[in-house]
Design a protein around this motif. Sequence first.
Motif, short mmCIF file in Angstrom:
data_model
loop_
_atom_site.label_atom_id
_atom_site.label_comp_id
_atom_site.label_asym_id
_atom_site.label_seq_id
_atom_site.Cartn_x
_atom_site.Cartn_y
_atom_site.Cartn_z
N THR A 87 0.78 -1.28 -0.08
CA THR A 87 -0.15 -0.08 0.18
C THR A 87 1.00 1.07 -0.14
OG1 THR A 87 0.31 -0.02 2.33
CG2 THR A 87 -1.87 -1.21 1.16
N GLU A 88 0.36 2.34 -0.25
CA GLU A 88 1.01 3.79 -0.13
C GLU A 88 1.62 3.86 1.16
OE1 GLU A 88 1.78 5.89 -2.46
OE2 GLU A 88 0.27 5.63 -3.97
N ARG A 89 1.08 3.45 2.34
CA ARG A 89 1.31 3.82 3.51
C ARG A 89 2.75 2.65 4.01
NH1 ARG A 89 -1.92 2.13 8.98
NH2 ARG A 89 -0.30 2.62 10.51
N ALA A 90 2.44 1.63 3.39
CA ALA A 90 3.59 0.74 3.48
C ALA A 90 5.01 1.00 2.83
CB ALA A 90 3.27 -0.81 3.06
N LEU A 91 4.69 1.60 1.55
CA LEU A 91 5.72 2.22 0.75
C LEU A 91 6.34 3.31 1.35
CD1 LEU A 91 6.66 1.24 -1.95
CD2 LEU A 91 5.23 2.96 -2.92
N ARG A 92 5.68 4.07 2.01
CA ARG A 92 6.25 5.51 2.84
C ARG A 92 7.19 5.12 3.97
NH1 ARG A 92 1.25 8.06 2.03
NH2 ARG A 92 0.49 7.25 4.04
N GLU A 93 6.24 4.00 4.66
CA GLU A 93 7.20 3.28 5.90
C GLU A 93 8.48 2.82 5.36
OE1 GLU A 93 4.64 0.68 8.18
OE2 GLU A 93 3.29 2.26 8.47
N TYR A 94 8.59 2.21 4.22
CA TYR A 94 9.53 1.33 3.91
C TYR A 94 10.67 2.48 3.40
CZ TYR A 94 12.90 -1.12 0.76
OH TYR A 94 14.14 -1.43 0.30
N ARG A 95 10.30 3.40 2.80
CA ARG A 95 11.16 4.61 2.34
C ARG A 95 11.87 5.09 3.35
NH1 ARG A 95 6.75 7.00 -1.57
NH2 ARG A 95 7.22 5.97 -3.57
N ALA A 96 11.09 5.41 4.59
CA ALA A 96 11.66 5.90 5.99
C ALA A 96 12.71 5.08 6.53
CB ALA A 96 10.68 6.41 6.72
N LEU A 97 12.39 3.86 6.34
CA LEU A 97 13.09 2.86 7.02
C LEU A 97 14.59 2.66 6.32
CD1 LEU A 97 12.55 0.76 9.18
CD2 LEU A 97 12.05 -0.72 7.62
N PHE A 98 14.32 2.71 4.97
CA PHE A 98 15.84 2.57 3.92
C PHE A 98 16.60 3.84 4.23
CE2 PHE A 98 18.32 2.87 0.42
CZ PHE A 98 18.62 1.58 0.24
N ALA A 99 15.90 4.99 4.56
CA ALA A 99 16.58 6.04 4.84
C ALA A 99 17.36 5.99 6.30
CB ALA A 99 15.62 7.35 4.95
N PHE A 137 18.16 3.29 7.42
CA PHE A 137 19.10 2.32 7.31
C PHE A 137 20.60 2.92 6.98
CE2 PHE A 137 21.37 -0.58 4.58
CZ PHE A 137 21.99 -1.80 5.34
N LEU A 138 20.42 3.85 5.92
CA LEU A 138 21.63 4.62 5.48
C LEU A 138 22.14 5.45 6.59
CD1 LEU A 138 20.67 5.86 1.93
CD2 LEU A 138 21.96 3.70 2.58
N ASP A 139 21.33 5.90 7.41
CA ASP A 139 21.88 6.85 8.45
C ASP A 139 22.60 5.90 9.69
OD1 ASP A 139 21.01 9.06 7.62
OD2 ASP A 139 19.04 9.17 8.37
N SER A 140 21.95 4.74 9.82
CA SER A 140 22.56 3.61 10.68
C SER A 140 23.81 3.50 10.53
CB SER A 140 21.59 2.61 11.09
OG SER A 140 21.87 1.70 9.86
N VAL A 141 23.94 3.38 9.12
CA VAL A 141 25.47 2.68 8.66
C VAL A 141 26.59 4.06 9.19
CG1 VAL A 141 26.90 2.36 6.68
CG2 VAL A 141 24.68 1.07 7.01
N ARG A 142 25.83 5.12 8.47
CA ARG A 142 27.03 6.23 9.04
C ARG A 142 27.08 6.62 10.49
NH1 ARG A 142 24.18 8.70 4.53
NH2 ARG A 142 22.50 9.69 5.64
N ASN A 143 26.18 6.62 11.14
CA ASN A 143 26.12 6.64 12.65
C ASN A 143 27.08 5.73 13.29
OD1 ASN A 143 24.37 9.03 12.39
ND2 ASN A 143 22.66 7.70 12.85
N PHE A 144 26.81 4.35 12.88
CA PHE A 144 27.74 3.33 13.51
C PHE A 144 29.11 3.58 13.23
CE2 PHE A 144 30.15 -0.67 13.02
CZ PHE A 144 29.71 -1.40 14.19
N CYS A 145 29.55 3.78 11.94
CA CYS A 145 30.77 4.20 11.60
C CYS A 145 31.45 5.49 12.26
CB CYS A 145 31.06 4.25 10.11
SG CYS A 145 30.82 2.77 8.98
N SER A 146 30.61 6.29 12.58
CA SER A 146 31.05 7.53 13.06
C SER A 146 31.41 7.37 14.63
CB SER A 146 29.91 8.74 12.92
OG SER A 146 30.27 9.83 13.77
#
Lengths: 149, 296
Positions: B239-251, B253-262
């Motif tokens: 659904t549109e809602r699931a897609l929005r949640e997924y996009r936020a989740l992926f963003a 995930f990218l942040d989590s990689v940066r933060n972990f390395c930092s």
Amino acid sequence: VTEITFFYPQALYALLLAVPIMLLYSRKASRPRHVVATSMLWRQVLPLDNRKDWRGPMSLAVQLAILALLVLALADPRAKPTAKQTPSSPQATASQTSLNQEDAAVQAIAGIGLVDITPAVPWSVRWFGALAIVILTVEWCLYQRCWMT
Amino acid sequence: MMRFDARSLKSFYGLSLAVRRRGGIRLLRRPRVLLAAGAGEPTGLRDYSPGDDYRHIDWGIYARRGEILSKVFEGTEDRPLYVLVDCSSSMALGSPAKLDVARHIAALLGYVSIVDEERVGAMAFSGRIVAELPPVYGKASVRRWLQFVEQIKADDMPTDLACVADRLVRRCGRSGPAIVVSDLFDSAGFEPGLDLLRRGGYDPRVVHLYDPLEGEPDLLGDVELVDAERGEGWNVTVTERALREYRALFARFLDSVRNFCSRRGTVCVQLSTAQTPNDWHRQLLGLPMRENGGRS
């Protein structure tokens, strides 16, 4: 053994609506395949499980059952009277072709609703069309899932 | 199969010169450590401790002040650089495929290090070590390096960085900086693997590859979702809602990689496969990105 006849056998043609229903269902059931790099993110958004989804086949079965019930109701099944059986009710006599519509007595009975003397073809055609429109509209909505967007 | 032609080699050579002019890049930089000896001029003194080499005691100070002090040398240790290329099934997706980008980056990093007279080893991994090149040294080994990188193929096992890191750490070989080139789609999480490398004496650095379509998937409605790594499929309704949640989740995930390395002080470079090779080079070398961002 009682033999069943239909008062409006033309209504049985409405059973052909099962064909577009099944076609639309099969088209809806065939999902496009989308390969994703990982399911670990999707798993947090959607319930991913491998249990068989029974809602689809159940929905089809319910739709076909409703169609069958409606068609049977329209066809008006009746027990065919045997030769020995005497007509026990005015309705039974109405199904016989020997009914003379010019008979004043029958006209009187029809006036109080005991006998349906409406010509069969216009009635069944009217309801057949209405039924087809309703069922196909519902099917199309189910196919498009218009409530989701 | 990806081939590195003369044009690629010319580009790599130009980049190696640019790296040398800049005095190295963060991804390949060796930490300067205090060494017992062998790094030229001493950089300091410290109290003598049992076990120190007598030759490194500053006898002049001892003669003048009676204190026994050992000379301290600073420099870089001669430790090989390892390039760990993720070749799991998920890396074969994307346009261009993430594995092609990973090979390009591995070839570049290896080339620059070899030209800079460093020892470089490579490893292709998924849930296991698929292929390995022991550390090579000298410009004559450039060909061997590129041949190895060219022959890395996608494996059908899911990523398990922790398992591979564990096997790497348990070896008796010399540890060194380890550059992990991966999409980091590890169902157990990428963090334990990187932590294991660090604890094992390796100095992990991360080149995180992602396909923009992974963050902005083009799917809606009833679909069969298939996991490339595990081969499992699910019938789902997106659904549109699931897609929005997924996009936020992926963003996230990218942040989590940066933060972990930092947090760990790990060098991390995140590259999108939709960018041009020039943009990858600029990000790897730490150069400012161009304004237009178009393909060349």
